[in-house]
Design a protein around this motif. Structure first.
Motif, PDB file in Angstrom:
ATOM      1  N   VAL A 230       0.858  -1.174   0.000  1.00 31.80           N
ATOM      2  CA  VAL A 230       0.000   0.000   0.000  1.00 31.80           C
ATOM      3  C   VAL A 230       0.897   1.228   0.000  1.00 31.80           C
ATOM      4  N   THR A 231       0.493   2.249  -0.719  1.00 36.26           N
ATOM      5  CA  THR A 231       1.228   3.508  -0.744  1.00 36.26           C
ATOM      6  C   THR A 231       0.508   4.495   0.168  1.00 36.26           C
ATOM      7  N   LEU A 232       1.262   5.072   1.117  1.00 42.18           N
ATOM      8  CA  LEU A 232       0.709   6.002   2.096  1.00 42.18           C
ATOM      9  C   LEU A 232       1.514   7.299   2.118  1.00 42.18           C
ATOM     10  N   PRO A 233       0.853   8.444   2.132  1.00 42.15           N
ATOM     11  CA  PRO A 233      -0.581   8.575   1.963  1.00 42.15           C
ATOM     12  C   PRO A 233      -1.009   8.136   0.568  1.00 42.15           C
ATOM     13  N   ALA A 234      -2.270   7.724   0.472  1.00 37.78           N
ATOM     14  CA  ALA A 234      -2.813   7.252  -0.801  1.00 37.78           C
ATOM     15  C   ALA A 234      -2.876   8.419  -1.782  1.00 37.78           C
ATOM     16  N   PRO A 235      -2.489   8.189  -3.013  1.00 32.97           N
ATOM     17  CA  PRO A 235      -2.566   9.257  -4.013  1.00 32.97           C
ATOM     18  C   PRO A 235      -4.021   9.672  -4.266  1.00 32.97           C
ATOM     19  N   ASP A 236      -4.293  10.962  -4.186  1.00 37.63           N
ATOM     20  CA  ASP A 236      -5.608  11.528  -4.512  1.00 37.63           C
ATOM     21  C   ASP A 236      -6.753  10.971  -3.674  1.00 37.63           C
ATOM     22  N   ARG A 237      -6.445  10.552  -2.443  1.00 37.00           N
ATOM     23  CA  ARG A 237      -7.491  10.006  -1.572  1.00 37.00           C
ATOM     24  C   ARG A 237      -7.177  10.332  -0.116  1.00 37.00           C
ATOM     25  N   PRO A 238      -8.157  10.773   0.663  1.00 34.53           N
ATOM     26  CA  PRO A 238      -7.907  10.975   2.084  1.00 34.53           C
ATOM     27  C   PRO A 238      -7.448   9.665   2.725  1.00 34.53           C
ATOM     28  N   THR A 239      -6.518   9.778   3.669  1.00 29.64           N
ATOM     29  CA  THR A 239      -5.923   8.603   4.292  1.00 29.64           C
ATOM     30  C   THR A 239      -5.866   8.786   5.803  1.00 29.64           C
ATOM     31  N   PHE A 240      -6.266   7.764   6.531  1.00 27.36           N
ATOM     32  CA  PHE A 240      -6.116   7.756   7.984  1.00 27.36           C
ATOM     33  C   PHE A 240      -5.118   6.666   8.332  1.00 27.36           C
ATOM     34  N   VAL A 241      -4.067   7.037   9.081  1.00 31.85           N
ATOM     35  CA  VAL A 241      -3.039   6.075   9.473  1.00 31.85           C
ATOM     36  C   VAL A 241      -2.968   6.015  10.994  1.00 31.85           C
ATOM     37  N   ASP A 242      -3.173   4.814  11.521  1.00 30.40           N
ATOM     38  CA  ASP A 242      -3.030   4.535  12.949  1.00 30.40           C
ATOM     39  C   ASP A 242      -1.711   3.797  13.131  1.00 30.40           C
ATOM     40  N   PHE A 243      -0.830   4.305  13.986  1.00 33.55           N
ATOM     41  CA  PHE A 243       0.438   3.637  14.271  1.00 33.55           C
ATOM     42  C   PHE A 243       0.294   2.875  15.581  1.00 33.55           C
ATOM     43  N   PHE A 244       0.629   1.584  15.558  1.00 37.20           N
ATOM     44  CA  PHE A 244       0.484   0.717  16.725  1.00 37.20           C
ATOM     45  C   PHE A 244       1.673  -0.226  16.827  1.00 37.20           C
ATOM     46  N   ALA A 245       1.779  -0.888  17.954  1.00 34.21           N
ATOM     47  CA  ALA A 245       2.764  -1.953  18.142  1.00 34.21           C
ATOM     48  C   ALA A 245       2.109  -3.050  18.974  1.00 34.21           C
ATOM     49  N   THR A 246       2.515  -4.286  18.751  1.00 34.59           N
ATOM     50  CA  THR A 246       1.882  -5.406  19.452  1.00 34.59           C
ATOM     51  C   THR A 246       2.196  -5.403  20.943  1.00 34.59           C
ATOM     52  N   TRP A 247       3.239  -4.724  21.373  1.00 35.74           N
ATOM     53  CA  TRP A 247       3.605  -4.661  22.788  1.00 35.74           C
ATOM     54  C   TRP A 247       2.935  -3.489  23.512  1.00 35.74           C
ATOM     55  N   CYS A 248       2.180  -2.681  22.780  1.00 37.58           N
ATOM     56  CA  CYS A 248       1.618  -1.422  23.284  1.00 37.58           C
ATOM     57  C   CYS A 248       0.227  -1.645  23.889  1.00 37.58           C
ATOM     58  N   LYS A 249       0.110  -1.556  25.221  1.00 39.52           N
ATOM     59  CA  LYS A 249      -1.179  -1.761  25.884  1.00 39.52           C
ATOM     60  C   LYS A 249      -2.207  -0.698  25.506  1.00 39.52           C
ATOM     61  N   PRO A 250      -1.840   0.599  25.421  1.00 37.58           N
ATOM     62  CA  PRO A 250      -2.830   1.587  24.981  1.00 37.58           C
ATOM     63  C   PRO A 250      -3.336   1.316  23.553  1.00 37.58           C
ATOM     64  N   CYS A 251      -2.502   0.699  22.726  1.00 38.08           N
ATOM     65  CA  CYS A 251      -2.926   0.358  21.363  1.00 38.08           C
ATOM     66  C   CYS A 251      -4.072  -0.652  21.407  1.00 38.08           C
ATOM     67  N   VAL A 252      -3.978  -1.600  22.339  1.00 40.61           N
ATOM     68  CA  VAL A 252      -5.047  -2.588  22.515  1.00 40.61           C
ATOM     69  C   VAL A 252      -6.312  -1.893  23.016  1.00 40.61           C
ATOM     70  N   GLU A 253      -6.143  -0.988  23.978  1.00 38.62           N
ATOM     71  CA  GLU A 253      -7.287  -0.299  24.578  1.00 38.62           C
ATOM     72  C   GLU A 253      -8.110   0.481  23.560  1.00 38.62           C
ATOM     73  N   GLN A 254      -7.454   1.041  22.555  1.00 37.48           N
ATOM     74  CA  GLN A 254      -8.204   1.880  21.622  1.00 37.48           C
ATOM     75  C   GLN A 254      -8.721   1.133  20.390  1.00 37.48           C
ATOM     76  N   MET A 255      -8.441  -0.130  20.263  1.00 35.48           N
ATOM     77  CA  MET A 255      -8.907  -0.885  19.091  1.00 35.48           C
ATOM     78  C   MET A 255     -10.432  -0.850  18.915  1.00 35.48           C
ATOM     79  N   PRO A 256     -11.246  -0.970  19.966  1.00 40.09           N
ATOM     80  CA  PRO A 256     -12.699  -0.885  19.742  1.00 40.09           C
ATOM     81  C   PRO A 256     -13.121   0.480  19.169  1.00 40.09           C
TER      82      PRO A 256
END
Length: 181
Positions: free
Chosen positions: A58-84
């Motif tokens: 995938v190319t980010l940001p996407a050409p000619d399209r709005p893009t939302f990028v969430d940065f996470f890591a598997t060891w990151c507890k807050p990353c798990v908390e915000q998944m819902p």
């Protein structure tokens, strides 16, 4: 002594203002920052075959399209908390923006793809997931911690940048800034 405190205070204000400009992608209009931030140079990342995702790239940001990028890591507890909340935001935004979660972990190296896929499945991820093994995209978007998110408009300009956990409403409002609403 007072002069030293005054200078330290002024330096602090300057540092905080500079950090705010970096975090939001520009200087507020009230301070003469009416020009939009510079477009981000796109980066192509490998995607991971997982629920809602596919194997490929995938190319980010996407050409000619709005893009939302969430940065996470598997060891990151807050990353798990915000998944819902991310899942709900993804459902509400639909196809209006390319919705991608990106891990900076060395997928295929020190972290197996299977570990990322299992984490994704356990946390109900159901959208595109990619690996930024070189951290090139994270560097271009000034990501300093996890979780972090960026909403980028169709011209490649960051319109919303944040770190930490957020609610569904905060994600949707941030993404809408990139949709020119």
């Amino acid at each position: 002594m007072r002069r030293r405190h005054l200078l330290a205070g002024l330096a602090s204000v300057g540092a905080l203002g500079g950090a705010g400009a970096v975090a939001t992608g520009g200087v507020p209009d009230a301070l003469g920052g009416g020009d939009a931030p510079e477009p981000i140079e796109p980066v192509t990342l490998d995607t991971i075959e997982a629920p809602g995702s596919r194997d490929g790239d995938v190319t980010l940001p996407a050409p000619d399209r709005p893009t939302f990028v969430d940065f996470f890591a598997t060891w990151c507890k807050p990353c798990v908390e915000q998944m819902p909340d991310l899942a709900e935001a993804h459902d509400r935004i639909g196809d209006e923006a390319l919705f991608v979660s990106v891990t900076p972990q060395d997928v295929g190296g020190s972290v197996s793809e299977e570990k990322v896929v299992n984490w994704w499945r356990e946390n109900d991820g159901d959208w595109l997931v990619a690996a930024d093994v070189s951290a090139e995209l994270a560097a271009r978007l000034n990501v300093g911690g996890y979780p972090s998110a960026r909403a980028i408009d169709a011209t490649g300009r960051v319109r919303w940048a944040t770190s930490g956990t957020h609610t569904t409403e905060e994600f949707v409002e941030g993404i809408q800034k990139a949709l020119d609403r």
